[in-house]
Write an enzyme that holds these catalytic residues in place. Structure first.
Site, PDB file in Angstrom:
ATOM      1  N   SER A 247       6.361   7.727   3.778  1.00 50.22           N
ATOM      2  CA  SER A 247       5.095   8.188   4.324  1.00 50.22           C
ATOM      3  C   SER A 247       5.173   9.679   4.647  1.00 50.22           C
ATOM      4  O   SER A 247       5.417  10.495   3.770  1.00 50.22           O
ATOM      5  CB  SER A 247       4.706   7.351   5.537  1.00 50.22           C
ATOM      6  OG  SER A 247       3.374   7.573   5.905  1.00 50.22           O
ATOM      7  N   GLU A 367      -0.462  -1.074   0.672  1.00 46.24           N
ATOM      8  CA  GLU A 367      -0.212  -0.050   1.688  1.00 46.24           C
ATOM      9  C   GLU A 367      -1.196  -0.154   2.860  1.00 46.24           C
ATOM     10  O   GLU A 367      -0.830  -0.010   4.029  1.00 46.24           O
ATOM     11  CB  GLU A 367      -0.345   1.349   1.064  1.00 46.24           C
ATOM     12  CG  GLU A 367       0.643   1.665  -0.033  1.00 46.24           C
ATOM     13  CD  GLU A 367       1.948   2.233   0.490  1.00 46.24           C
ATOM     14  OE1 GLU A 367       2.133   2.304   1.718  1.00 46.24           O
ATOM     15  OE2 GLU A 367       2.789   2.598  -0.351  1.00 46.24           O
ATOM     16  N   HIS A 469       2.416  -0.894   3.999  1.00 46.85           N
ATOM     17  CA  HIS A 469       3.047   0.393   4.255  1.00 46.85           C
ATOM     18  C   HIS A 469       4.248   0.175   5.178  1.00 46.85           C
ATOM     19  O   HIS A 469       4.137  -0.527   6.181  1.00 46.85           O
ATOM     20  CB  HIS A 469       2.001   1.287   4.925  1.00 46.85           C
ATOM     21  CG  HIS A 469       2.333   2.732   5.021  1.00 46.85           C
ATOM     22  ND1 HIS A 469       2.537   3.532   3.936  1.00 46.85           N
ATOM     23  CD2 HIS A 469       2.471   3.544   6.115  1.00 46.85           C
ATOM     24  CE1 HIS A 469       2.780   4.774   4.331  1.00 46.85           C
ATOM     25  NE2 HIS A 469       2.757   4.800   5.650  1.00 46.85           N
TER      26      HIS A 469
END
Length: 569
Positions: A247, A367, A469
């Site tokens: 990320s 995600e 995610h």
């Protein structure tokens, strides 16, 4: 990665004033002095025998005492640079004074000052509970052995948090299992974040420092210099350092690949779910954010140095206020300032500085569920709600919104409205931006690029999260217990852990991640876009993102920019 919307970048190039460039070179030299200030690396590192062994290692700054558990030596909270408080606030990292005697390194170092927020239980493992301090430039090392004449690959972890939050000391980032199972050295670092890691005014640079827009980046460079200088003492190979991040951490990796100060410090790179990872903040946007922060204290760029006298809690609160005023879009992040960065690392093409660095890059299959998880109602949305959210989120007119949703429904006729939102938001925020980096790096045709998609499915909430995610992270580190609310009793968890860990370690060792787990996984190129499906499918696929790419290509004026949130009506 944070509760703040993901970073989506845009950039423009600004000229580099000769005076600022000279100052940058001077401060780069000072950063290098951090790892040389105590002289050459000492030839002493040992472990005391007995059940209560206290391993000792000699670093360039002094001796440190760690802990030994289950065949792994851990040294935590080891400083790599001086405190960033007081006169050092907004300045490039400064050398840490050597210490006498033995320094205790048995507990993680302070987190960088940041805003604190809540998190769904499934993702609480990502965040550290260690208190914050401006004396936060420290790292933790996990190694199977000390100075045993072996040269193990070193993996340096950069945590996520949208450049605003997070810490390398999270329980989910403990490198013990990965180090032991794969015979590698794992390092996690803390560095400055948010306004302390990036504050740009565009003028009167002497008030803060010419490098103030990228002090967090320079912290990471200083940490890599320390790792390289001290590798041998911890059983590592100074000539084989892999940076990996997820990320916001993935965006940190791509930024480092284009910063001249990091040249020679990175041999391989792993980019996991990088949102907007190809672009830095552009100077005018960063300057607007910087001036908005100054106004909170009645200051201008001409007297911005007075911010050093502001209590750090007030500074972070002002950062939160300024960011909230823009809907959570933060421009306090790595910036194309013409000082630290002479060009954008991956826009409009990959930087030549990254050309010879093998890249492992990919994303999770769902995600967006990470961001939707805070409100269970997000998983039972109506078609009308999804239409409105996507229209606002990507700033489309009504007809183009229908066209985009229709294309995704054609690809999955049984998908619920919420599942369509998850697919569209995940592709827009993470999958397509991450693959854009893969495309641009592979176009250099100098080092291999390997693409993956993590498709393991979490059993949590009856499977509604899919592969969210962050979900690959506890499998890479082997921190399954820390992430138990997400992983639960998944029957394949040990297999996934062992295979994923081996793939990451194999890539760090050789620059090629291919193992027996995924036959036929070949490098990613513009003609084949081969992608390994890891976690559930364990196979190589030809361009699984093709339909998503085509759907967005059909939307007029599609330009990746920081959108508003898709998590609420």
């Amino acid at each position: 990665m944070s509760s703040i919307p993901a970073d989506l970048h845009s950039a423009s190039l600004s000229a580099t004033p000769s005076l600022s460039r000279r100052r940058f070179l001077t401060n780069t030299a000072a950063t290098g002095a951090i790892i040389a200030s105590a002289g050459a690396l000492s030839a002493c590192a040992s472990a005391v025998s007995g059940s209560s062994a206290e391993p000792l290692a000699e670093t360039t700054l002094g001796r440190v005492r760690g802990v030994q558990a289950q065949g792994v030596y851990a040294f935590k909270g080891v400083p790599y640079a001086a405190s960033t408080a007081g006169a050092n606030r907004f300045r490039a990292p400064q050398p840490r004074a050597p210490w006498a005697g033995v320094r205790d390194a048995t507990a993680g170092g302070a987190s960088a000052p940041q805003l604190k927020g809540g998190s769904p239980v499934e993702f609480a493992w990502y965040w550290s509970d260690i208190a914050a301090s401006e004396d936060c430039l420290s790292l933790s090392i996990f190694t199977p052995a000390l100075r045993d004449n072996k040269r193990r690959p070193i993996l340096v972890w950069l945590h996520g948090g949208a450049f605003s939050a997070g810490a390398g000391t999270s329980a989910g980032f403990d490198g013990s299992h990965l180090a032991k199972a794969q015979d590698v050295v794992v390092v996690s670092i803390n560095h400055r974040l948010n306004v302390l890691g990036s504050l740009y005014t565009g003028e009167h640079a002497d008030q803060l420092s010419p490098e103030s827009a990228n002090t967090g980046v320079l912290d990471q460079v200083a940490a890599l210099q320390w790792v390289k200088a001290n590798a041998e003492a911890f059983g590592g190979d100074a000539g084989n350092i892999t940076v990996f991040g997820q990320s916001g951490g993935a965006a940190k990796v791509t930024a480092l690949l284009g910063v001249p100060a990091a040249r020679g410090l990175i041999q391989r790179a792993v980019v996991q779910s990088g949102s907007g990872a190809w672009r830095l903040a552009q100077p005018d946007a960063a300057a607007r954010a910087g001036h908005a922060l100054l106004r909170e204290f009645g200051l201008t760029s001409a007297n911005a140095g007075r911010l050093r006298d502001v209590p750090v809690e007030q500074l972070i609160a002002a950062f939160g206020k300024v960011t909230a005023a823009t809907g959570g879009a933060s421009e306090f992040r790595p910036t194309l300032d013409g000082v630290v960065f002479a060009q954008d690392p991956f826009d409009p093409k990959a930087s030549p500085l990254a050309a010879n660095i093998p890249l492992l890059i990919g994303n999770a299959a769902q995600e967006a569920t990470f961001f939707l998880a805070a409100d269970p109602r997000n998983f039972s949305l109506t078609q009308e709600q999804v239409h409105k959210r996507i229209q606002r989120f990507i700033r489309l007119n009504d007809a183009d919104t229908k066209r985009l949703i229709g294309a995704y429904r054609d690809n999955n006729s049984t998908a619920s409205p919420s599942e369509l939102l998850i697919a569209i938001a995940g592709d827009y925020n993470y999958r397509l931006p991450t693959l854009a980096v893969a495309d641009r790096q592979s176009a250099q045709n100098a080092a291999p690029v390997y693409a993956y998609e993590f498709d393991w499915k979490s059993p949590a909430r009856n499977g509604v999260l899919g592969s969210p995610h962050t979900s690959e992270v506890p499998f890479i580190f082997g921190t399954l217990e820390a992430a138990r609310p997400l992983i639960q009793d998944s029957p394949d968890q040990l297999q996934v852990r062992d295979r994923i860990g081996a793939i990451w370690a194999q890539f760090a060792r050789t620059g090629n991640p291919v193992t027996a787990a995924v036959p036929g996984w070949t490098p990613y190129t513009a003609t084949n876009r081969t992608t390994a499906l890891l976690g559930q499918s364990w196979r190589a696929a030809a361009d699984p993102a093709a339909k998503a790419r085509a759907a967005f290509a059909a939307v007029p004026l599609y330009e990746y920019s920081f959108p508003v949130s898709f998590t609420r009506d």
